[in-house]
Design a protein around this motif. Structure first.
Motif, PDB file in Angstrom:
ATOM      1  N   GLU A 122     -14.313 -50.661 -56.614  1.00 39.63           N
ATOM      2  CA  GLU A 122     -14.734 -50.581 -58.011  1.00 39.63           C
ATOM      3  C   GLU A 122     -13.530 -50.520 -58.948  1.00 39.63           C
ATOM      4  N   HIS A 123     -12.493 -49.780 -58.543  1.00 37.71           N
ATOM      5  CA  HIS A 123     -11.265 -49.776 -59.332  1.00 37.71           C
ATOM      6  C   HIS A 123     -10.685 -51.190 -59.436  1.00 37.71           C
ATOM      7  N   LEU A 124     -10.720 -51.918 -58.323  1.00 39.10           N
ATOM      8  CA  LEU A 124     -10.128 -53.255 -58.303  1.00 39.10           C
ATOM      9  C   LEU A 124     -10.917 -54.240 -59.158  1.00 39.10           C
ATOM     10  N   MET A 125     -12.228 -54.084 -59.214  1.00 36.64           N
ATOM     11  CA  MET A 125     -13.027 -54.950 -60.082  1.00 36.64           C
ATOM     12  C   MET A 125     -12.602 -54.777 -61.536  1.00 36.64           C
ATOM     13  N   GLN A 126     -12.427 -53.543 -61.943  1.00 39.00           N
ATOM     14  CA  GLN A 126     -12.024 -53.285 -63.328  1.00 39.00           C
ATOM     15  C   GLN A 126     -10.581 -53.709 -63.573  1.00 39.00           C
ATOM     16  N   LEU A 127      -9.719 -53.529 -62.577  1.00 41.46           N
ATOM     17  CA  LEU A 127      -8.321 -53.969 -62.712  1.00 41.46           C
ATOM     18  C   LEU A 127      -8.243 -55.482 -62.873  1.00 41.46           C
ATOM     19  N   GLY A 128      -9.017 -56.236 -62.088  1.00 41.60           N
ATOM     20  CA  GLY A 128      -8.999 -57.687 -62.191  1.00 41.60           C
ATOM     21  C   GLY A 128      -9.425 -58.161 -63.568  1.00 41.60           C
ATOM     22  N   ALA A 129     -10.453 -57.530 -64.119  1.00 38.28           N
ATOM     23  CA  ALA A 129     -10.915 -57.897 -65.460  1.00 38.28           C
ATOM     24  C   ALA A 129      -9.850 -57.576 -66.497  1.00 38.28           C
ATOM     25  N   LEU A 130      -9.191 -56.428 -66.348  1.00 35.64           N
ATOM     26  CA  LEU A 130      -8.128 -56.053 -67.275  1.00 35.64           C
ATOM     27  C   LEU A 130      -6.973 -57.046 -67.224  1.00 35.64           C
ATOM     28  N   ALA A 131      -6.525 -57.401 -66.017  1.00 32.29           N
ATOM     29  CA  ALA A 131      -5.396 -58.329 -65.882  1.00 32.29           C
ATOM     30  C   ALA A 131      -5.724 -59.673 -66.531  1.00 32.29           C
ATOM     31  N   ALA A 132      -6.945 -60.161 -66.295  1.00 22.90           N
ATOM     32  CA  ALA A 132      -7.346 -61.431 -66.907  1.00 22.90           C
ATOM     33  C   ALA A 132      -7.360 -61.330 -68.421  1.00 22.90           C
ATOM     34  N   GLN A 133      -7.868 -60.221 -68.938  1.00 30.25           N
ATOM     35  CA  GLN A 133      -7.924 -60.033 -70.390  1.00 30.25           C
ATOM     36  C   GLN A 133      -6.511 -59.987 -70.980  1.00 30.25           C
ATOM     37  N   MET A 134      -5.594 -59.319 -70.293  1.00 30.48           N
ATOM     38  CA  MET A 134      -4.209 -59.251 -70.769  1.00 30.48           C
ATOM     39  C   MET A 134      -3.583 -60.643 -70.789  1.00 30.48           C
ATOM     40  N   ASP A 168       3.041 -47.787 -69.587  1.00 26.90           N
ATOM     41  CA  ASP A 168       4.362 -48.151 -69.074  1.00 26.90           C
ATOM     42  C   ASP A 168       4.555 -49.667 -69.044  1.00 26.90           C
ATOM     43  N   LEU A 169       4.643 -50.236 -70.225  1.00 25.83           N
ATOM     44  CA  LEU A 169       4.766 -51.691 -70.358  1.00 25.83           C
ATOM     45  C   LEU A 169       6.216 -52.170 -70.389  1.00 25.83           C
ATOM     46  N   TYR A 170       7.149 -51.353 -69.910  1.00 30.55           N
ATOM     47  CA  TYR A 170       8.554 -51.656 -70.130  1.00 30.55           C
ATOM     48  C   TYR A 170       9.181 -52.549 -69.062  1.00 30.55           C
ATOM     49  N   PHE A 171       8.365 -53.087 -68.156  1.00 25.30           N
ATOM     50  CA  PHE A 171       8.789 -54.199 -67.307  1.00 25.30           C
ATOM     51  C   PHE A 171       8.128 -55.508 -67.760  1.00 25.30           C
ATOM     52  N   SER A 172       7.334 -55.429 -68.816  1.00 21.94           N
ATOM     53  CA  SER A 172       6.615 -56.617 -69.280  1.00 21.94           C
ATOM     54  C   SER A 172       7.593 -57.739 -69.608  1.00 21.94           C
ATOM     55  N   CYS A 173       7.139 -58.960 -69.371  1.00 19.11           N
ATOM     56  CA  CYS A 173       8.019 -60.121 -69.519  1.00 19.11           C
ATOM     57  C   CYS A 173       7.154 -61.383 -69.473  1.00 19.11           C
ATOM     58  N   HIS A 174       7.800 -62.517 -69.600  1.00 21.76           N
ATOM     59  CA  HIS A 174       7.115 -63.800 -69.467  1.00 21.76           C
ATOM     60  C   HIS A 174       7.314 -64.313 -68.037  1.00 21.76           C
ATOM     61  N   ASP A 175       6.210 -64.501 -67.336  1.00 17.72           N
ATOM     62  CA  ASP A 175       6.288 -64.994 -65.960  1.00 17.72           C
ATOM     63  C   ASP A 175       4.926 -65.554 -65.580  1.00 17.72           C
ATOM     64  N   PHE A 176       4.801 -65.983 -64.326  1.00 21.16           N
ATOM     65  CA  PHE A 176       3.541 -66.540 -63.845  1.00 21.16           C
ATOM     66  C   PHE A 176       2.462 -65.457 -63.840  1.00 21.16           C
ATOM     67  N   TRP A 177       1.261 -65.813 -64.334  1.00 21.25           N
ATOM     68  CA  TRP A 177       0.156 -64.862 -64.260  1.00 21.25           C
ATOM     69  C   TRP A 177      -0.175 -64.518 -62.807  1.00 21.25           C
ATOM     70  N   ALA A 178      -0.100 -65.490 -61.930  1.00 20.32           N
ATOM     71  CA  ALA A 178      -0.421 -65.231 -60.520  1.00 20.32           C
ATOM     72  C   ALA A 178       0.569 -64.260 -59.897  1.00 20.32           C
ATOM     73  N   TYR A 179       1.790 -64.241 -60.392  1.00 18.58           N
ATOM     74  CA  TYR A 179       2.778 -63.273 -59.884  1.00 18.58           C
ATOM     75  C   TYR A 179       2.374 -61.851 -60.274  1.00 18.58           C
ATOM     76  N   ASP A 180       1.825 -61.675 -61.489  1.00 17.32           N
ATOM     77  CA  ASP A 180       1.312 -60.368 -61.897  1.00 17.32           C
ATOM     78  C   ASP A 180       0.215 -59.910 -60.939  1.00 17.32           C
ATOM     79  N   LEU A 181      -0.663 -60.837 -60.553  1.00 16.40           N
ATOM     80  CA  LEU A 181      -1.719 -60.506 -59.592  1.00 16.40           C
ATOM     81  C   LEU A 181      -1.147 -60.178 -58.219  1.00 16.40           C
ATOM     82  N   ALA A 182      -0.098 -60.897 -57.813  1.00 12.04           N
ATOM     83  CA  ALA A 182       0.528 -60.622 -56.520  1.00 12.04           C
ATOM     84  C   ALA A 182       1.109 -59.217 -56.486  1.00 12.04           C
ATOM     85  N   ILE A 183       1.655 -58.765 -57.604  1.00 13.06           N
ATOM     86  CA  ILE A 183       2.137 -57.386 -57.689  1.00 13.06           C
ATOM     87  C   ILE A 183       0.975 -56.418 -57.528  1.00 13.06           C
ATOM     88  N   CYS A 184      -0.169 -56.730 -58.159  1.00  8.12           N
ATOM     89  CA  CYS A 184      -1.356 -55.881 -58.028  1.00  8.12           C
ATOM     90  C   CYS A 184      -1.809 -55.777 -56.574  1.00  8.12           C
TER      91      CYS A 184
END
Length: 318
Positions: free
Chosen positions: A116-128, A216-232
């Motif tokens: 359930e946490h992951l369902m909400q995380l996936g929606a958040l990442a897509a929205q971001m 804690d958005l202080y690693f935020s940067c421009h990169d592949f969206w799929a890479y953000d998911l891979a980190i998740c």
């Protein structure tokens, strides 16, 4: 989050005099995390987070974080919002370090992860990702492929102190990834550090947890969206014994794809991005283990966790 720079009440009172947010009532250093100095500050008007940016951040990068937090917050992403001083500015200085005060976000990080946490995380990442498409600024990922070689140079001679054979393992993996790293995948602003302690949930009695926001958005940067998911996936989809949990990945990817379907190129590159994310955190955790900061109040992270995850993804087929 961490505490490298020690502050006392007079330091914080002097700092707060630049704001119209009431008088200081209490403050406490936050030891979780690895990058900046952070304090929870409570005034007569509420709670705030004070961040001092340590040496590995460049001064010219900091307006990017302020602008991105404002941008995401204005588009419905629950995240800390920069607090403006009486002169209208957001960035300041304290103890010869750049400083930023942001709003306090209710909730807490996740300890017992469920699908359930992951369902909400996936929606958040897509929205971001979707909401960041038109963000007008860019910051290169200082901890992606181009930075790994120099980091390897800094730790390679002592890597085997962490575990025998680590130097060779890291070198071989970097050589493979640098030859096969994907190009031109869809991308934009990413969080780049969506770990369970950076995604907050609230839970009322008898109710399911509800995602309350991201910090804690202080690693935020421009990169592949799929890479953000891979980190998740690396951060959320293993249990406490570092065993892979397929149900978590399924929940994350289903929720994300419901909002922003991944392209065929992203899906084909995803196994490689999973390995890259594992190597990234193996390198930074190894560096921190081998180069502790004297006098810092910090909770260290275990690099061996990412040795196990990298080994798993080297043999993983989704």
């Amino acid at each position: 989050m961490a505490v490298y720079t020690q502050l006392d009440a007079s330091d914080i009172k002097s700092f707060l005099s630049r704001y119209d947010i009431g008088g200081l009532e209490s403050f406490k250093g936050i030891t979780e995390g690895v990058s900046n100095t952070n304090y929870l500050v409570e005034t007569t008007q509420g709670k705030f987070i004070l961040t001092l940016f340590e040496k590995h951040f460049k001064l010219e990068e900091l307006p990017y974080f302020v602008a991105l937090m404002d941008w995401w917050a204005q588009r419905g992403i629950s995240c800390p919002e920069p607090i403006r001083m009486t002169d209208g500015g957001a960035l300041s200085a304290l103890k010869e370090r750049p400083a930023l005060l942001v709003s306090f976000l209710e909730g807490e990080g996740v300890r017992k992860i469920t699908p359930e946490h992951l369902m909400q995380l996936g929606a958040l990442a897509a929205q971001m990702h979707i909401s960041g498409m038109e963000f007008p600024y860019s910051r290169a990922n200082g901890l992606s492929l181009l930075a790994w070689e120099s980091m390897i140079d800094m730790i390679s001679e002592r890597a085997d102190e962490i575990t025998p054979g680590l130097k060779k393992r890291i070198s071989n993996e970097y050589n493979y990834l640098s030859e096969h790293w994907p190009q031109d995948l869809p991308g934009g602003p990413i969080h780049a550090d969506l770990f369970p302690d950076n995604v907050f949930f609230t839970k009322a009695f008898g109710k399911s947890p509800k995602l309350s926001g991201v910090i804690d958005l202080y690693f935020s940067c421009h990169d592949f969206w799929a890479y953000d998911l891979a980190i998740c996936v690396n951060a959320w989809c293993f249990d406490e014994r570092h065993r892979f949990v397929p149900e978590r990945v399924q929940a994350l990817m289903q929720s994300y794809n419901d909002a922003r379907p991944m392209t065929q190129e992203e899906e084909a590159s995803f196994p490689l991005l999973l390995r890259g994310a594992a190597l990234r955190f193996l390198l930074t955790r190894s560096y921190d283990r081998l180069n502790p900061v004297l006098g810092a109040d910090i909770t260290p992270k275990d690099p061996l966790e990412y040795v196990a995850k990298l080994e798993f993804f080297q043999n993983y087929t989704p």
